[in-house]
Design an enzyme around this catalytic site. Structure first.
Site, PDB file in Angstrom:
ATOM      1  N   CYS A 285       3.643   4.697   5.096  1.00 26.29           N
ATOM      2  CA  CYS A 285       2.580   4.991   4.122  1.00 26.29           C
ATOM      3  C   CYS A 285       2.206   3.710   3.367  1.00 26.29           C
ATOM      4  O   CYS A 285       1.026   3.388   3.196  1.00 26.29           O
ATOM      5  CB  CYS A 285       3.046   6.086   3.163  1.00 26.29           C
ATOM      6  SG  CYS A 285       1.789   6.567   1.959  1.00 26.29           S
ATOM      7  N   CYS A 286       3.235   2.945   2.930  1.00 25.78           N
ATOM      8  CA  CYS A 286       2.962   1.678   2.222  1.00 25.78           C
ATOM      9  C   CYS A 286       2.213   0.703   3.131  1.00 25.78           C
ATOM     10  O   CYS A 286       1.339  -0.036   2.669  1.00 25.78           O
ATOM     11  CB  CYS A 286       4.264   1.036   1.742  1.00 25.78           C
ATOM     12  SG  CYS A 286       5.008   1.822   0.295  1.00 25.78           S
TER      13      CYS A 286
ATOM     14  N   CYS B 273       1.973   3.936  -7.153  1.00 26.99           N
ATOM     15  CA  CYS B 273       1.251   5.159  -6.797  1.00 26.99           C
ATOM     16  C   CYS B 273       1.871   6.359  -7.536  1.00 26.99           C
ATOM     17  O   CYS B 273       3.089   6.392  -7.765  1.00 26.99           O
ATOM     18  CB  CYS B 273       1.358   5.407  -5.304  1.00 26.99           C
ATOM     19  SG  CYS B 273       0.547   4.160  -4.305  1.00 26.99           S
TER      20      CYS B 273
ATOM     21  N   CYS C 235       5.004   8.174  -6.243  1.00 31.58           N
ATOM     22  CA  CYS C 235       6.202   7.334  -6.094  1.00 31.58           C
ATOM     23  C   CYS C 235       6.615   6.660  -7.402  1.00 31.58           C
ATOM     24  O   CYS C 235       7.383   5.700  -7.393  1.00 31.58           O
ATOM     25  CB  CYS C 235       5.953   6.267  -5.031  1.00 31.58           C
ATOM     26  SG  CYS C 235       5.585   6.977  -3.425  1.00 31.58           S
TER      27      CYS C 235
ATOM     28  N   CYS D 162       7.727  -2.416  -1.522  1.00 29.53           N
ATOM     29  CA  CYS D 162       6.807  -1.773  -0.597  1.00 29.53           C
ATOM     30  C   CYS D 162       6.459  -2.695   0.569  1.00 29.53           C
ATOM     31  O   CYS D 162       5.750  -2.313   1.468  1.00 29.53           O
ATOM     32  CB  CYS D 162       5.522  -1.367  -1.321  1.00 29.53           C
ATOM     33  SG  CYS D 162       4.745  -2.747  -2.140  1.00 29.53           S
TER      34      CYS D 162
HETATM   35  S1  SF4 Z   1       3.911   3.702  -3.057  1.00 27.58           S
HETATM   36 FE1  SF4 Z   1       4.095   5.818  -2.209  1.00 27.58          FE
HETATM   37  S2  SF4 Z   1       2.014   6.699  -2.064  1.00 27.58           S
HETATM   38 FE2  SF4 Z   1       1.857   4.439  -2.446  1.00 27.58          FE
HETATM   39  S3  SF4 Z   1       1.583   3.590  -0.454  1.00 27.58           S
HETATM   40 FE3  SF4 Z   1       3.790   3.497  -0.837  1.00 27.58          FE
HETATM   41  S4  SF4 Z   1       4.666   5.464  -0.094  1.00 27.58           S
HETATM   42 FE4  SF4 Z   1       2.414   5.672  -0.126  1.00 27.58          FE
END
Ligand code: SF4
Length: 246
Positions: A128-129, A213, A216, A241
């Site tokens: 996701c990151c 985010c 998170c 991340c």
């Molecule tokens: S911090 Fe969380 S929501 Fe944001 S990109 Fe990374 S995993 Fe995805």
């Protein structure tokens, strides 16, 4: 009965080091060096307290350094409101650019793995990151000679190993990374914000020292580590991340 409002982050955290003025002078000098010797260079801003201090210094020094923000599509409404205010105050020499993830990649990931997959495994969280942060970061840094970050050594053991200026590798290219607040304490950051009446994310008033985010990030409690509110369900040693992995 009248209840006293809770203190603001500026009141609670304003606690400068004895040598704060020397640190500030060094930071100004590093920013001028980045703008002069590494043009084009950009500031990466998460709109957190440190980054707000750097953007303010860039504007005070009237440097030709643009600022970019990664709008992951999962930011808090407070962060998005601050982004609007920062954009409204941007100057010609220091505009604020916003990079978003590829929508199809985000949709494909959610369809394939589910809405809450980031909490299931670290591999999925990092995917996701990669989609929401790393790919947009590579576009933001393309063609830049240097980037400026708000990293500080006391934020984590990973960050404690970093330098004020170091060679980095991003977006398939070598790039110089400036972290001019590396030796600032949290108290230094807030002393600067208070002294210059700098706008900041109101989530800092609610005990969010590090803001990422929404899914998170959570508030921290007294005595908890600075980054305890980020990816709190994971091992503490993995709290990055990928943007600033050593
Ligand atoms: S911090 Fe969380 S929501 Fe944001 S990109 Fe990374 S995993 Fe995805």
């Amino acid at each position: 009965m009248f209840q006293k409002p809770p203190p603001k982050a500026t009141e609670v955290n304003d606690n400068p080091s004895e040598n704060f003025s020397e640190k500030l002078a060094q930071t100004r000098q590093l920013l001028e060096q980045a703008a002069r010797d590494f043009s084009p260079c950009v500031q990466a801003s998460s709109l957190g307290a440190e980054d707000m201090a750097i953007t303010t210094l860039i504007q005070q020094l009237d440097l030709s350094v643009h600022v970019f923000v990664l709008d992951t599509g999962a930011l808090h409404t407070e962060t998005l409101s601050l982004l609007e205010r920062v954009q409204a105050r941007a100057t010609k020499r220091s505009s604020v650019l916003v990079y978003k993830p590829e929508l199809t990649a985000v949709i494909d990931f959610i369809r394939r793995e589910g809405q809450d997959s980031i909490y299931k495994t670290q591999t999925l969280r990092k995917e996701c990151c990669a989609i929401r942060k790393l790919e947009p970061l590579s576009r933001a840094l393309a063609g830049q000679k240097a980037w400026i970050t708000g990293l500080r050594s006391e934020q984590s053991t990973n960050r404690a190993q970093m330098q004020l200026i170091e060679e980095d590798f991003q977006a398939g290219q070598a790039i110089t990374k400036f972290s001019p607040l590396m030796h600032w304490t949290w108290g230094d950051v807030w002393h600067f914000l208070r002294t210059y009446s700098v706008d900041y994310n109101p989530l800092h008033d609610e005990f969010y020292p590090s803001i990422g985010c929404a899914p998170c990030t959570r508030a921290i409690s007294m005595g908890e580590d600075f980054r305890a509110g980020r990816w709190w369900w994971e091992d503490a040693s993995a709290k990055e991340c990928g943007l600033h992995q050593k």
